[in-house]
Design a protein around this motif. Structure first.
Motif, PDB file in Angstrom:
ATOM      1  N   THR A  78       0.839  -1.197   0.000  1.00  0.00           N
ATOM      2  CA  THR A  78       0.000   0.000   0.000  1.00  0.00           C
ATOM      3  C   THR A  78       0.874   1.247   0.000  1.00  0.00           C
ATOM      4  O   THR A  78       0.640   2.200  -0.750  1.00  0.00           O
ATOM      5  CB  THR A  78      -0.903  -0.019   1.254  1.00  0.00           C
TER       6      THR A  78
ATOM      7  N   THR B 128      -4.463   2.622   6.902  1.00  0.00           N
ATOM      8  CA  THR B 128      -5.313   1.984   5.892  1.00  0.00           C
ATOM      9  C   THR B 128      -5.900   0.688   6.434  1.00  0.00           C
ATOM     10  O   THR B 128      -5.183  -0.129   6.990  1.00  0.00           O
ATOM     11  CB  THR B 128      -4.474   1.661   4.626  1.00  0.00           C
TER      12      THR B 128
ATOM     13  N   VAL C 224      -8.776  -3.794   3.694  1.00  0.00           N
ATOM     14  CA  VAL C 224      -9.904  -4.221   2.855  1.00  0.00           C
ATOM     15  C   VAL C 224      -9.692  -3.708   1.428  1.00  0.00           C
ATOM     16  O   VAL C 224      -8.888  -2.804   1.224  1.00  0.00           O
ATOM     17  CB  VAL C 224     -11.256  -3.684   3.406  1.00  0.00           C
ATOM     18  N   PRO C 225     -10.399  -4.268   0.448  1.00  0.00           N
ATOM     19  CA  PRO C 225     -10.144  -3.863  -0.940  1.00  0.00           C
ATOM     20  C   PRO C 225     -10.280  -2.359  -1.167  1.00  0.00           C
ATOM     21  O   PRO C 225     -11.237  -1.738  -0.699  1.00  0.00           O
ATOM     22  CB  PRO C 225     -11.219  -4.618  -1.739  1.00  0.00           C
TER      23      PRO C 225
ATOM     24  N   ARG D 192      -0.772  -5.326  -4.437  1.00  0.00           N
ATOM     25  CA  ARG D 192      -0.225  -4.678  -3.238  1.00  0.00           C
ATOM     26  C   ARG D 192      -0.630  -5.438  -1.986  1.00  0.00           C
ATOM     27  O   ARG D 192       0.097  -5.438  -0.993  1.00  0.00           O
ATOM     28  CB  ARG D 192      -0.581  -3.197  -3.167  1.00  0.00           C
TER      29      ARG D 192
HETATM   30  N1  ASP Z   1      -6.308  -3.947  -0.138  1.00  0.00           N
HETATM   31  C1  ASP Z   1      -5.202  -3.616   0.708  1.00  0.00           C
HETATM   32  C2  ASP Z   1      -5.088  -4.633   1.832  1.00  0.00           C
HETATM   33  O1  ASP Z   1      -6.058  -5.173   2.287  1.00  0.00           O
HETATM   34  C3  ASP Z   1      -5.306  -2.241   1.285  1.00  0.00           C
HETATM   35  C4  ASP Z   1      -5.161  -1.209   0.185  1.00  0.00           C
HETATM   36  O2  ASP Z   1      -4.010  -0.880  -0.171  1.00  0.00           O
HETATM   37  O3  ASP Z   1      -6.147  -0.742  -0.343  1.00  0.00           O
HETATM   38  O4  ASP Z   1      -4.030  -4.941   2.266  1.00  0.00           O
END
Ligand code: ASP
Length: 415
Positions: A301, A339, A342-343, A382
């Motif tokens: 991220t 962060t 989540v997606p 990521r």
């Molecule tokens: N989807 C990533 C995670 O769950 C977080 C992101 O970078 O949006 O690790």
């Protein structure tokens, strides 16, 4: 027939499902949306495990440490290396973006502005680590608050010694129980992964990626470099003297689930299972370091947010000085900590970084609108890097704390 299905290693079944999902998705197009419920079911099943698993294994982990002071040294080492590896990821991202110039000459005029979201102020986030109601924290899945409360419960069980034994035993067997459930849920992974990937390939396709090829190249190259060089070579080989190949083999189930779900918090039960089963990380470390990592350690991220910020500056013709890069690195570290796993979570927090270099929230909204359509494939990548970071740091901390089983790590895995 059923027997031979189970004889195939799980990662091969998942990988097969992934490839099949792409083919079916491309052939089926947007119609693939109709099977996404299978994928959603899988994500629900693994999310179901997260909170009870973290809570009981963390308490059992602290009790098995025997000495609360060990928690301090473990926590310090974990946080330090989490921060250092995240910083390495940002530096890789910023360097690539400065060299490859993904935003130079990009025309943003056709983009429909996306939403930006204000990052939750750090003070508020820190405060919310202490739950005013632990049951509510468990119910809401507020992982940092759950971690805080579970640590207290664990330390208090140590403090009351023999009187704490019954609860400690209960937590230990509950942890085993949750890992068993995780194992069963994972048997459903190939079907869930198939549906999730088919939907992605059917509705997004790869053509959207072509619009922003250089940006995608920066993210893909940066992710691979960080996974292989920082995590595999520097941490696993140089710092620990272990085989990186064996590390990636052991981690592959978790990485495949991360790739298909785009969510580090949904992947957490699998991450914990592979840590103990394949990487020889003892439960004490797996149950403390990994839930924390899934919440605050986001190397992929950080790399992505760094690259997009430089992309935005280049697209708006803003020249970046060394100070700007340092500002981006600092604020990106904080954003990646904040962060949620989540997606697509980080995408809407980019404004907190771009603001520091003089890009207005309106301009950031345009950038987000521009990259939104191809975000998912990069999000998948990521998330893999995020999970890789959690597992490599957990391996390191387990080694330093003497909570590592080399035999399990080196054991040949079923291929
Ligand atoms: N989807 C990533 C995670 O769950 C977080 C992101 O970078 O949006 O690790």
């Amino acid at each position: 027939m059923l027997g031979s299905w189970f004889e195939i290693a799980l990662w091969k079944r998942i990988l097969g499902a992934l490839v099949l999902g792409v083919i079916v998705g491309i052939a089926w197009g947007p119609g693939a949306e109709s099977i996404v419920w299978i994928g959603d079911l899988f994500v629900r099943l693994i999310r179901m495990v997260v909170v009870p698993l973290v809570f009981v294994t963390l308490i059992a982990g602290v009790v098995s440490m025997g000495d609360p002071t060990k928690l301090g040294s473990l926590g310090f080492k974990t946080l330090t290396i989490y921060m250092l590896t995240t910083l390495a990821a940002i530096i890789i991202g910023l360097t690539l973006a400065a060299v490859l110039q993904p935003g130079a000459g990009v025309d943003l005029s056709a983009a429909v502005p996306g939403q930006v979201q204000q990052a939750i102020p750090l003070s508020e986030r820190l405060m919310s680590i202490v739950p005013d109601n632990p049951i509510a924290a468990l119910a809401e899945g507020n992982i940092l608050a759950v971690i805080f409360f579970a640590l207290l419960v664990g330390v208090s069980l140590l403090a009351i010694r023999d009187k704490g034994r019954p609860v400690a035993d209960l937590m230990e067997s509950s942890g085993e129980m949750m890992l068993k459930i995780t194992q069963w849920v994972m048997e459903f992974a190939p079907f869930g992964v198939f549906a999730l990937i088919a939907r992605m390939a059917g509705t997004q396709g790869v053509s959207a990626l072509l619009d922003v090829l250089t940006l995608a190249v920066c993210v893909v190259v940066g992710s691979v470099v960080h996974l292989v060089v920082t995590q595999g070579f520097v941490v696993i080989r140089l710092m620990l003297g272990l085989s990186p190949l064996q590390f990636f083999r052991g981690a592959r189930d978790a990485m495949l689930v991360a790739f298909s779900t785009s969510s580090s918090s949904a992947t957490l039960p699998v991450t914990m299972a592979v840590a103990e089963k394949n990487l020889g990380i003892k439960p004490v470390v797996a149950s403390t370091v990994l839930p924390l990592g899934a919440t605050i350690n986001m190397d992929g991220t950080a790399l992505y947010v760094g690259v997009v910020s430089v992309f935005a500056a280049q697209a708006f013709g803003i020249d970046l000085s060394m100070t700007d890069y340092i500002l981006i690195a600092g604020s990106t570290t904080l954003v990646s900590v904040g962060t949620a796993g989540v997606p697509g979570a980080s995408l809407f927090l980019i404004a907190a970084v771009t603001e520091t270099i003089g890009i207005t929230p309106e301009q950031t909204a345009v950038v987000i609108g521009f990259i939104l359509s191809f975000d998912r494939p990069l999000d998948m990548l990521r998330t893999v890097v995020n999970i890789g970071g959690d597992l490599s740091v957990a391996t390191a901390v387990a080694n330093w704390e003497g909570e590592f089983d080399r035999e399990i790590y080196d054991r040949p895995l079923k291929d």
